[in-house]
Enzyme design. Structure first.
Site, PDB file in Angstrom:
ATOM      1  N   GLY A 171      -5.256  -4.381  -2.599  1.00 56.55           N
ATOM      2  CA  GLY A 171      -4.306  -4.069  -3.665  1.00 56.55           C
ATOM      3  C   GLY A 171      -3.748  -2.670  -3.460  1.00 56.55           C
ATOM      4  O   GLY A 171      -4.414  -1.800  -2.885  1.00 56.55           O
TER       5      GLY A 171
ATOM      6  N   LYS B 111     -12.964  -5.677  10.203  1.00 53.89           N
ATOM      7  CA  LYS B 111     -13.685  -4.656   9.427  1.00 53.89           C
ATOM      8  C   LYS B 111     -15.116  -4.502   9.941  1.00 53.89           C
ATOM      9  O   LYS B 111     -15.628  -3.392  10.086  1.00 53.89           O
ATOM     10  CB  LYS B 111     -13.674  -5.038   7.934  1.00 53.89           C
ATOM     11  CG  LYS B 111     -12.276  -5.004   7.342  1.00 53.89           C
ATOM     12  CD  LYS B 111     -12.207  -5.683   5.986  1.00 53.89           C
ATOM     13  CE  LYS B 111     -10.802  -5.636   5.429  1.00 53.89           C
ATOM     14  NZ  LYS B 111     -10.617  -6.502   4.252  1.00 53.89           N
TER      15      LYS B 111
ATOM     16  N   VAL C  43       0.828  -1.214   0.000  1.00 48.75           N
ATOM     17  CA  VAL C  43       0.000   0.000   0.000  1.00 48.75           C
ATOM     18  C   VAL C  43       0.862   1.265   0.000  1.00 48.75           C
ATOM     19  O   VAL C  43       0.560   2.241  -0.697  1.00 48.75           O
ATOM     20  CB  VAL C  43      -0.983   0.019   1.203  1.00 48.75           C
ATOM     21  CG1 VAL C  43      -1.935   1.196   1.101  1.00 48.75           C
ATOM     22  CG2 VAL C  43      -1.773  -1.282   1.283  1.00 48.75           C
TER      23      VAL C  43
ATOM     24  N   LYS D 290      -6.733  -2.202   9.822  1.00 44.67           N
ATOM     25  CA  LYS D 290      -8.025  -2.588  10.436  1.00 44.67           C
ATOM     26  C   LYS D 290      -7.870  -3.279  11.787  1.00 44.67           C
ATOM     27  O   LYS D 290      -8.668  -3.074  12.696  1.00 44.67           O
ATOM     28  CB  LYS D 290      -8.835  -3.489   9.494  1.00 44.67           C
ATOM     29  CG  LYS D 290      -8.070  -4.674   8.959  1.00 44.67           C
ATOM     30  CD  LYS D 290      -7.941  -4.576   7.477  1.00 44.67           C
ATOM     31  CE  LYS D 290      -6.881  -5.490   6.929  1.00 44.67           C
ATOM     32  NZ  LYS D 290      -6.711  -5.351   5.513  1.00 44.67           N
TER      33      LYS D 290
ATOM     34  N   GLU E 167     -10.621   5.240   5.932  1.00 45.52           N
ATOM     35  CA  GLU E 167     -11.478   4.646   4.889  1.00 45.52           C
ATOM     36  C   GLU E 167     -10.821   3.410   4.271  1.00 45.52           C
ATOM     37  O   GLU E 167     -11.494   2.425   3.941  1.00 45.52           O
ATOM     38  CB  GLU E 167     -11.755   5.698   3.809  1.00 45.52           C
ATOM     39  CG  GLU E 167     -12.845   5.362   2.842  1.00 45.52           C
ATOM     40  CD  GLU E 167     -14.224   5.277   3.494  1.00 45.52           C
ATOM     41  OE1 GLU E 167     -14.694   4.146   3.644  1.00 45.52           O
ATOM     42  OE2 GLU E 167     -14.823   6.310   3.836  1.00 45.52           O
TER      43      GLU E 167
ATOM     44  N   GLY F 197      -1.403 -13.443  -6.437  1.00 42.43           N
ATOM     45  CA  GLY F 197      -1.022 -12.334  -5.547  1.00 42.43           C
ATOM     46  C   GLY F 197      -2.153 -11.892  -4.633  1.00 42.43           C
ATOM     47  O   GLY F 197      -2.068 -10.847  -3.992  1.00 42.43           O
TER      48      GLY F 197
ATOM     49  N   VAL G 192     -11.349  -0.497   5.577  1.00 40.68           N
ATOM     50  CA  VAL G 192     -12.532  -1.346   5.364  1.00 40.68           C
ATOM     51  C   VAL G 192     -12.887  -1.383   3.878  1.00 40.68           C
ATOM     52  O   VAL G 192     -13.314  -0.380   3.310  1.00 40.68           O
ATOM     53  CB  VAL G 192     -13.743  -0.845   6.187  1.00 40.68           C
ATOM     54  CG1 VAL G 192     -14.937  -1.768   5.999  1.00 40.68           C
ATOM     55  CG2 VAL G 192     -13.389  -0.745   7.666  1.00 40.68           C
TER      56      VAL G 192
ATOM     57  N   GLY H 283     -11.039  -1.498   1.154  1.00 40.16           N
ATOM     58  CA  GLY H 283     -10.168  -0.764   0.225  1.00 40.16           C
ATOM     59  C   GLY H 283     -10.823   0.432  -0.424  1.00 40.16           C
ATOM     60  O   GLY H 283     -11.062   1.455   0.222  1.00 40.16           O
TER      61      GLY H 283
HETATM   62  N1  LIG Z   1      -2.291  -4.951   0.979  1.00 39.77           N
HETATM   63  C1  LIG Z   1      -3.545  -4.524   0.850  1.00 39.77           C
HETATM   64  O1  LIG Z   1      -4.174  -4.703  -0.198  1.00 39.77           O
HETATM   65  C2  LIG Z   1      -4.226  -3.825   1.999  1.00 39.77           C
HETATM   66  C3  LIG Z   1      -5.562  -3.388   1.852  1.00 39.77           C
HETATM   67  C4  LIG Z   1      -6.183  -2.682   2.888  1.00 39.77           C
HETATM   68  C5  LIG Z   1      -5.473  -2.455   4.055  1.00 39.77           C
HETATM   69  N2  LIG Z   1      -4.168  -2.911   4.181  1.00 39.77           N
HETATM   70  C6  LIG Z   1      -3.467  -2.630   5.438  1.00 39.77           C
HETATM   71  O2  LIG Z   1      -2.409  -1.725   5.142  1.00 39.77           O
HETATM   72  C7  LIG Z   1      -1.300  -1.975   5.996  1.00 39.77           C
HETATM   73  C8  LIG Z   1      -0.055  -2.234   5.141  1.00 39.77           C
HETATM   74  O3  LIG Z   1      -0.276  -3.396   4.341  1.00 39.77           O
HETATM   75  P1  LIG Z   1       0.766  -3.808   3.189  1.00 39.77           P
HETATM   76  O4  LIG Z   1       0.085  -4.901   2.441  1.00 39.77           O
HETATM   77  O5  LIG Z   1       1.230  -2.613   2.449  1.00 39.77           O
HETATM   78  O6  LIG Z   1       1.972  -4.422   4.046  1.00 39.77           O
HETATM   79  P2  LIG Z   1       3.385  -4.897   3.511  1.00 39.77           P
HETATM   80  O7  LIG Z   1       3.408  -4.985   2.035  1.00 39.77           O
HETATM   81  O8  LIG Z   1       3.719  -6.139   4.287  1.00 39.77           O
HETATM   82  O9  LIG Z   1       4.388  -3.725   3.955  1.00 39.77           O
HETATM   83  C9  LIG Z   1       4.595  -3.413   5.292  1.00 39.77           C
HETATM   84  C10 LIG Z   1       5.533  -2.224   5.392  1.00 39.77           C
HETATM   85  O10 LIG Z   1       5.581  -1.852   6.766  1.00 39.77           O
HETATM   86  C11 LIG Z   1       6.944  -1.626   7.119  1.00 39.77           C
HETATM   87  N3  LIG Z   1       7.090  -1.833   8.568  1.00 39.77           N
HETATM   88  C12 LIG Z   1       6.793  -2.925   9.303  1.00 39.77           C
HETATM   89  N4  LIG Z   1       7.031  -2.696  10.620  1.00 39.77           N
HETATM   90  C13 LIG Z   1       7.471  -1.425  10.697  1.00 39.77           C
HETATM   91  C14 LIG Z   1       7.897  -0.599  11.759  1.00 39.77           C
HETATM   92  N5  LIG Z   1       7.871  -1.033  13.021  1.00 39.77           N
HETATM   93  N6  LIG Z   1       8.310   0.664  11.487  1.00 39.77           N
HETATM   94  C15 LIG Z   1       8.323   1.128  10.210  1.00 39.77           C
HETATM   95  N7  LIG Z   1       7.934   0.387   9.148  1.00 39.77           N
HETATM   96  C16 LIG Z   1       7.523  -0.871   9.398  1.00 39.77           C
HETATM   97  C17 LIG Z   1       7.730  -2.616   6.293  1.00 39.77           C
HETATM   98  O11 LIG Z   1       9.077  -2.188   6.229  1.00 39.77           O
HETATM   99  P3  LIG Z   1      10.167  -2.904   5.301  1.00 39.77           P
HETATM  100  O12 LIG Z   1       9.843  -2.461   3.908  1.00 39.77           O
HETATM  101  O13 LIG Z   1      11.445  -2.365   5.786  1.00 39.77           O
HETATM  102  O14 LIG Z   1       9.987  -4.379   5.508  1.00 39.77           O
HETATM  103  C18 LIG Z   1       6.968  -2.516   4.957  1.00 39.77           C
HETATM  104  O15 LIG Z   1       7.451  -1.432   4.199  1.00 39.77           O
HETATM  105  C19 LIG Z   1      -1.704  -3.152   6.875  1.00 39.77           C
HETATM  106  O16 LIG Z   1      -2.253  -2.677   8.072  1.00 39.77           O
HETATM  107  C20 LIG Z   1      -2.799  -3.839   6.066  1.00 39.77           C
HETATM  108  O17 LIG Z   1      -3.720  -4.550   6.878  1.00 39.77           O
HETATM  109  C21 LIG Z   1      -3.556  -3.581   3.187  1.00 39.77           C
END
Ligand SMILES: NC(=O)c1ccc[n+]([C@@H]2O[C@H](COP(=O)([O-])OP(=O)(O)OC[C@H]3O[C@@H](n4cnc5c(N)ncnc54)[C@H](OP(=O)(O)O)[C@@H]3O)[C@@H](O)[C@H]2O)c1
Length: 410
Positions: free
Chosen positions: A293, A196, A14, A96, A120, A178, A123, A125
Site C-alpha cells: 500500500g 523477499k 508508492v 524487491k 527496507e 485493490g 520486504v 512494506g
Molecule cells: N504497491 C505497493 O504496495 C508496493 C509495496 C512494496 C514495494 N513496492 C515496489 O515499489 C515499486 C513501485 O510500485 P508501485 O505499486 O508504486 O508501481 P505503480 O503504481 O505501477 O507505478 C509505477 C511508476 O513507475 C513509473 N515508471 C515505470 N517505468 C519507468 C521508467 N522507465 N522511468 C521512469 N518512471 C517509470 C510509472 O510512470 P507513469 O506514471 O508515467 O506510468 C509509474 O509512475 C515496485 O518495485 C514495487 O514492487 C510496491
C-alpha cells in the site's frame, strides 16, 4: 548528510504515497526536487512542472543527493540505481525483484563507489525487518526466519477460509479491494515472496543466492477440497516463505503451508504480513504489520531517508562472515493434491504417510526433498496443489489421527 534533495523515480502507488507522507512528515529534512515518470500524457494530481521524462535530468543533476527508485520495471530500475551510485547519489528503493536478482552487483557497486543503497520498503512494506536483522540480530545466531510476505495471497486465502469463497471469487474480491493487480501472477505463484526471502537470506544468514535457485509454489491451484481438508483438520492455509539452518546449510522455500492454531501466523489475516525470527538466545519473535500500500510502503522509504541523514549504511556483517550454502536436499512434509497418477511417479517421495483416492479429491501426505519438488517443475502443472504441512494430523480431539483413520474420513 543533511537536508536531502530527492530525485524521485516513479509516481505510482508508492511514489504518490511518498509525496503525500513527506509533506506531512515534519521531522525529516528532505524535499523532492524532481520526479521522473514514463508517460508524458498521463494525468497527474500535482503541478506538472516537477515532472521529467528523461532519467538523465535527475542522474546528472549535481544538486540531487538521493535517488528514490519506485518504478515497476526491475531492469530499468537496476540501470537507474547503478548510474546513481556511480555518481555518488545514495539510493532508496522498494524494488524487491531488482534487488533479489542483482544483490551481489549492488554490494559491489556500494563498495566501489562508497555510496549506500537502503531498501527496507522492499520486504514487507512497513515492517522494519532488514535493519532489525542487520542491527538487533547482529550478535544472536538466527536459526529460522519465516513469514507471510505477500498481502494479496493472504487476503485471498482469508476470503476462501473465512467467507467460503472459491479461489476465483476470492481473487476477484482482492482485485475489487485493490489488493491484487490485474495480473497477479507474481503474488499468487509465490514469486514476490521468493524475491523477499532471497533478500532476507543475505541479511539473516549471510547467504547470497539467485531467486531461481529457491523453490516457490503458490496458491493459484487451490480448490475447495484443499480448503475443506484444511478446515476438517483444524488447519489454516497460509502462503509462507521459510528459511532455516540444517546440518548442511540453509533450507529455503516458498510454499502454501497448513498450519495449526498454535502457530504464530494462524491469526494473521487479510492483507497483513508477518515475520517470525528465531534466534538461539532470543527464542521466537514476531513482527506484523501492513506489507503493501502507498502509505505503509512510503513510511518505510521515509525511515530509510532518515537513516541516510545519519549516514547509515547496512553493515552486511553476516555476508562478510558466512560460508553457508543453500540446502535443497532438506526433506519436508507435504500435502499434495493431484488429478493424474503420473505426478506420483515424477515426485520421488522419501516416505508416504497416507494416500487417499476419490473422484473429486486425490491426495497424498508424505516427505520429500526440496530438490525433488524443484525437479518436477510443479508450477507448470495446473492440476496439482502442494503445501507443506505440520504433522501429525489431529481431528477434533487432541489425538493424532492414524493413517487408517485418515483414509476413512471422506
Ligand atoms: N504497491 C505497493 O504496495 C508496493 C509495496 C512494496 C514495494 N513496492 C515496489 O515499489 C515499486 C513501485 O510500485 P508501485 O505499486 O508504486 O508501481 P505503480 O503504481 O505501477 O507505478 C509505477 C511508476 O513507475 C513509473 N515508471 C515505470 N517505468 C519507468 C521508467 N522507465 N522511468 C521512469 N518512471 C517509470 C510509472 O510512470 P507513469 O506514471 O508515467 O506510468 C509509474 O509512475 C515496485 O518495485 C514495487 O514492487 C510496491
Amino acid at each position: 548528510m543533511s537536508n536531502l534533495k530527492i530525485g524521485l523515480f516513479g509516481y505510482g502507488c508508492v511514489g504518490q504515497g511518498l509525496y503525500e507522507v513527506l509533506l506531512k512528515s515534519k521531522n525529516i529534512k528532505a524535499e523532492i526536487s524532481s520526479i521522473c515518470v514514463k508517460q508524458k500524457n498521463k494525468k497527474r494530481n500535482i503541478d506538472t512542472s516537477i515532472f521529467s521524462y528523461n532519467k538523465w535530468d535527475i542522474l546528472n543533476n549535481p544538486d540531487i543527493d538521493v535517488v528514490v527508485e519506485l518504478i515497476d520495471d526491475a531492469e530499468e530500475a537496476f540501470s537507474i540505481v547503478s548510474e546513481s551510485l556511480k555518481r555518488g547519489k545514495a539510493v532508496v528503493t522498494a524494488n524487491k525483484k531488482m534487488i533479489a536478482e542483482n544483490f551481489r552487483a549492488l554490494i559491489q557497486l556500494q563498495e566501489t563507489y562508497q555510496t549506500p543503497v537502503l531498501y527496507e520498503a522492499a520486504v514487507c512494506g512497513s515492517i522494519p525487518i532488514i535493519r532489525t536483522l542487520e542491527e538487533y540480530y547482529n550478535t544472536d545466531y538466527i536459526q529460522n526466519i519465516s513469514g507471510i510476505f505477500n498481502g494479496t495471497s493472504n487476503y485471498i486465502l482469508t476470503q476462501t477460509q473465512q467467507q467460503g469463497k472459491n479461489y476465483e471469487e476470492a481473487l476477484h474480491a482482492a482485485k475489487i479491494a485493490g489488493f491484487a493487480e490485474s495480473n497477479p501472477t507474481l503474488d499468487v505463484e509465490g514469486f514476490d515472496s521468493k524475491f523477499k526471502l532471497t533478500i532476507l537470506l543475505n541479511h539473516t544468514f549471510g547467504l547470497s543466492v539467485l531467486p531461481k535457485q529457491v523453490l516457490n509454489s503458490g496458491i493459484q491451484n487451490l480448490n475447495k477440497t484443499d480448503t475443506l481438508f484444511a478446515t476438517r483438520f483444524g488447519y489454516q492455509i497460509k502462503l509462507l516463505a521459510q528459511a532455516y539452518k540444517t546440518d548442511k546449510g540453509v533450507a529455503a522455500f516458498v510454499l502454501p503451508h497448513l498450519l495449526r492454531n498454535t502457530h504464530s501466523f494462524f491469526h494473521i489475516y487479510n492483507e497483513f504480513n508477518a515475520v517470525q525470527v528465531e534466534g538461539i538466545f532470543n527464542n521466537k519473535q514476531l513482527l506484523t504489520g501492513k506489507g503493501a500500500g502507498g502509505f505503509p510502503t512510503a513510511a518505510a522509504v521515509i525511515s530509510d531517508l532518515s537513516s541516510l541523514i545519519k549516514n547509515y549504511k547496512y553493515p552486511y556483517n553476516k555476508l562478510k562472515q558466512n560460508d553457508l550454502h543453500l540446502d535443497n536436499s532438506e526433506t519436508i512434509a507435504i500435502y499434495l493434491r493431484y488429478n493424474k497418477k503420473e505426478i506420483m511417479n515424477q515426485l520421488k517421495f522419501e516416505k508416504i504417510y497416507s494416500q487417499f483416492e476419490q473422484e473429486n479429491h486425490t491426495y497424498c501426505i508424505g516427505e520429500i526433498s526440496i530438490k525433488e519438488i524443484i525437479k518436477a517443475d510443479i508450477n507448470k502443472n495446473k492440476e496439482v496443489f502442494i503445501a507443506s504441512i505440520e504433522l501429525p494430523l489431529y481431528q477434533g480431539s487432541d489425538l493424532p489421527v492414524k493413517t487408517e483413520q485418515i483414509l476413512s474420513i471422506h
